[in-house]
Design a protein around this motif. Structure first.
Motif, short mmCIF file in Angstrom:
data_model
loop_
_atom_site.label_atom_id
_atom_site.label_comp_id
_atom_site.label_asym_id
_atom_site.label_seq_id
_atom_site.Cartn_x
_atom_site.Cartn_y
_atom_site.Cartn_z
N ILE A 159 56.35 16.18 -26.34
CA ILE A 159 55.67 14.92 -26.68
C ILE A 159 55.28 14.95 -28.14
O ILE A 159 54.32 15.63 -28.52
N PRO A 160 56.02 14.23 -28.98
CA PRO A 160 55.65 14.15 -30.39
C PRO A 160 54.50 13.16 -30.59
O PRO A 160 54.50 12.07 -30.01
N LEU A 161 53.52 13.56 -31.38
CA LEU A 161 52.34 12.73 -31.63
C LEU A 161 52.08 12.66 -33.13
O LEU A 161 52.33 13.62 -33.85
N ASP A 162 51.55 11.53 -33.57
CA ASP A 162 51.22 11.40 -34.99
C ASP A 162 49.72 11.27 -35.22
O ASP A 162 49.27 10.97 -36.31
N GLY A 163 48.94 11.48 -34.18
CA GLY A 163 47.49 11.40 -34.31
C GLY A 163 46.91 10.03 -34.00
O GLY A 163 45.71 9.85 -33.98
N LEU B 214 53.00 23.03 -34.14
CA LEU B 214 52.87 22.26 -35.36
C LEU B 214 54.18 22.34 -36.13
O LEU B 214 54.75 23.42 -36.29
N GLY B 215 54.68 21.19 -36.56
CA GLY B 215 55.89 21.14 -37.37
C GLY B 215 55.55 20.73 -38.79
O GLY B 215 54.52 20.10 -39.02
N GLU C 14 62.21 17.19 -37.34
CA GLU C 14 61.38 18.22 -36.70
C GLU C 14 61.32 18.05 -35.18
O GLU C 14 61.35 19.03 -34.45
N ILE C 15 61.22 16.83 -34.73
CA ILE C 15 61.16 16.57 -33.29
C ILE C 15 62.43 17.08 -32.62
O ILE C 15 62.38 17.80 -31.61
#
Length: 158
Positions: A7-11, A88-89, A96-97
């Motif tokens: 699950i990629p998240l951007d905040g 963390l990427g 990166e994902i």
């Protein structure tokens, strides 16, 4: 079926809107949820425009904030009985994902999209679209719309 869901998240709250869907999928399958936050190095001009610290110190601070954010989400998911960990990427988000999906052997990428079109998509690009085109695994994508601020006056009709 699925053993690991990335699950990629951007905040943002918008990005986090995928979490309830992922929880319902991962929970019954006892799949691990892998939370990913990608920190994108800012150019000096972009950092100054945002009032951020410029240089390695600014990048370090952003990474610290991202790790804390992920840790809080991981803890929250754990309290709900879900197996979760975070990574963390550093780099270009879409790249990166996809690379983390490969490296961590994810079976599924689950993410929300802002659903931009037209000029907004042209200017900002689409991380979700790039992930969809290049992902080595299926992608569950939920299009979410940002909530509008509540009107100070509610109008009712009968």
């Amino acid at each position: 079926m699925y053993e690991r869901v990335l699950i990629p998240l951007d905040g943002s709250e918008l990005a986090e809107s995928i979490l309830p869907f992922a929880e319902k999928l991962a929970g019954p399958l006892d799949a691990e949820i892998l939370l990913l936050r990608v920190v994108e190095p800012l150019s000096t001009a972009a950092a100054l425009a945002n009032g951020d610290v410029v240089g390695p110190d600014g990048l370090f601070l952003e990474q610290v904030r991202a790790k804390e954010y992920l840790s809080n989400l991981q803890e929250r998911l754990g309290e709900r009985g879900l197996r979760a960990r975070s990574v963390l990427g550093l780099g270009v988000p879409a790249t990166e994902i996809v690379e983390h999906a490969k490296a961590h052997k994810a079976d599924l990428i689950a993410m929300s999209t802002h659903g931009r079109s037209g000029f907004g998509r042209l200017v900002f690009g689409s991380v979700a679209e790039e992930v969809l085109r290049t992902a080595p695994v299926p992608v569950l994508m939920i299009r979410m719309v940002a909530r509008k601020a509540a009107s100070p006056v509610e109008v009712r009709t009968s």
